[in-house]
Design an enzyme around this catalytic site. Structure first.
Site, PDB file in Angstrom:
ATOM      1  N   THR A  56       0.845  -1.185   0.000  1.00  0.00           N
ATOM      2  CA  THR A  56       0.000   0.000   0.000  1.00  0.00           C
ATOM      3  C   THR A  56       0.886   1.242   0.000  1.00  0.00           C
ATOM      4  OG1 THR A  56      -1.778   1.192   1.162  1.00  0.00           O
ATOM      5  CG2 THR A  56      -0.186   0.002   2.534  1.00  0.00           C
ATOM      6  N   HIS A 116       2.716 -11.317  14.491  1.00  0.00           N
ATOM      7  CA  HIS A 116       3.802 -11.850  15.315  1.00  0.00           C
ATOM      8  C   HIS A 116       3.568 -13.314  15.700  1.00  0.00           C
ATOM      9  CE1 HIS A 116       7.442 -11.593  17.374  1.00  0.00           C
ATOM     10  NE2 HIS A 116       7.133 -10.792  18.393  1.00  0.00           N
TER      11      HIS A 116
END
Length: 409
Positions: free
Chosen positions: A328, A380
């Site tokens: 993006t 994560h």
């Protein structure tokens, strides 16, 4: 007689919103002709009529939520008017529904001509008949003067003595005093909001940052852009460089190109890169398929085609499904630094930003260089700090040495 049914849209889409009726009661429709436009979570879909005839009834109003398989209109036999004047639409609607219509209150009977001249959605007209409300007395919110269901409901509530008596003297600010403007969120905007919130709540999202010296990429692009355009009939932008760098980094750090499925990690052996595109309806992410197999010209061509389709609201569901990683670019709006949010089930997204000249230490000297901050947001649960930092560092090194990028592609 044939029913117009909300078709199967996609595996994950079960409902949509009536964005616009392209035909009205009394209009002639040919077999295969578009009759209604549906707004879904991702794209707008035009639905065709499977039979030729005359639209006899609309069973849902613009703005209504409808389910896959739901009957939303009826096409009957015969021929009608192809004009879509509001008065003609209203008259056709009343003729079809007259046998079933309940007796209206005297005020509605006395002013039937006025009601016919009023522009109203089919659902609003039906509700007004049931409540005995004269449509010509209603003040619609729509600036075009079209009466909708909510206008009829609000009018009925305002006339109810009990509700009026219980209303507090000082209620919410009136919208017509200019202090506030209320706007209903589009279905796509609602979906974007819901999914972004789900991502934040269901992932262990972190972001790591780095900066890229764009000097060499900009110099290479400046030298080659005219030759590139002459040979490929497409302009050489920065996005193809970033796409190629991302693919190389994904190959080096495959967990960034994966997703979670229950207790499994599914590593993707393909490189379908989503390119976020801003449209009036919200952000969409069309996919450049098999970016590892495409050269710079093919990538630039794909991105240009997909961006145009997005702006013209012509993207198909197949254009946006199945991406493995997203890029993006907030820099096109002037963003200097941001934290992008993960896209769907993907575990990584790269955020580009505006190029800004800054003083940078080069050896023992200070030089003014065109610099770009980049951000990698990642899940994560799948990606550790080592892989996330290494991934972003690889992207940085390749873009600062674009000759290496050309060799790797």
């Amino acid at each position: 007689m044939a029913d117009i049914i909300v078709p199967e849209l996609a595996e994950s889409i079960t409902e949509g919103t009536i964005a616009q009726w392209l035909k009205q009661p009394g209009d002639t429709v040919e077999k295969g002709e578009f009759i209604v436009e549906l707004e879904t979570d991702k794209v707008n879909v035009e639905v065709i009529s499977e039979e030729a005839g005359v639209v006899s009834e609309l069973l849902a109003a613009e703005g209504d939520t409808v389910q896959v398989g739901q009957v939303i209109a009826v096409v009957g036999a015969g021929s009608g008017s192809t004009a879509s004047a509001p008065a003609a639409q209203s008259e056709a609607k009343e003729e079809v529904k007259a046998p079933e219509a309940p007796k209206a209150a005297p005020v509605a009977e006395e002013t039937g001509a006025e009601q016919d001249r009023t522009i109203a959605s089919p659902a609003a007209r039906k509700l007004a008949r049931e409540k005995g409300i004269n449509l010509s007395e209603i003040s619609p919110v729509d600036p075009m003067g079209r009466v909708r269901v909510q206008d009829v409901s609000a009018h009925g509530s305002a006339k109810a003595p009990a509700k009026a008596a219980s209303a507090p003297a000082a209620s919410a600010p009136k919208e017509d005093d200019g202090r506030t403007t209320r706007e209903k969120m589009s279905r796509r905007r609602q979906t974007i909001a819901t999914r972004l919130l789900e991502v934040r709540q269901s992932t262990a999202m972190l972001t790591t940052f780095n900066e890229i010296d764009m000097t060499n990429v900009m110099a290479l692009r400046s030298r080659k852009k005219d030759q590139f355009f002459d040979q490929n009939d497409v302009r050489l932008g920065f996005m193809s460089f970033f796409t190629k760098a991302v693919v190389a980094a994904l190959k080096k750090y495959p967990y960034v190109n994966s997703q979670i499925d229950g207790t499994d990690i599914v590593k993707n052996n393909f490189y379908d890169i989503g390119i976020a595109v801003s449209t009036e309806g919200g952000l969409v992410v069309p996919i450049v398929r098999d970016a590892d197999r495409k050269n710079f010209a093919e990538i630039e061509g794909n991105i240009g085609e997909l961006a145009k389709k997005a702006r013209d609201n012509k993207l198909a569901l197949s254009d946006m499904s199945g991406g493995s990683f997203t890029i993006t670019n907030g820099g096109v709006f002037g963003s200097l630094l941001s934290t992008p949010i993960l896209n769907g089930t993907q575990v990584g997204i790269l955020g580009m930003h505006t190029i800004q000249k800054r003083p940078i230490a080069v050896g023992n000297e200070i030089e003014i260089r065109p610099m770009m901050y980049v951000a990698l947001s990642y899940d994560h649960r799948v990606i550790d700090g080592k892989d996330s930092v290494g991934f972003l560092k690889t992207v940085k090194e390749l873009l600062e040495n674009p000759e290496d990028l050309l060799l790797n592609s």
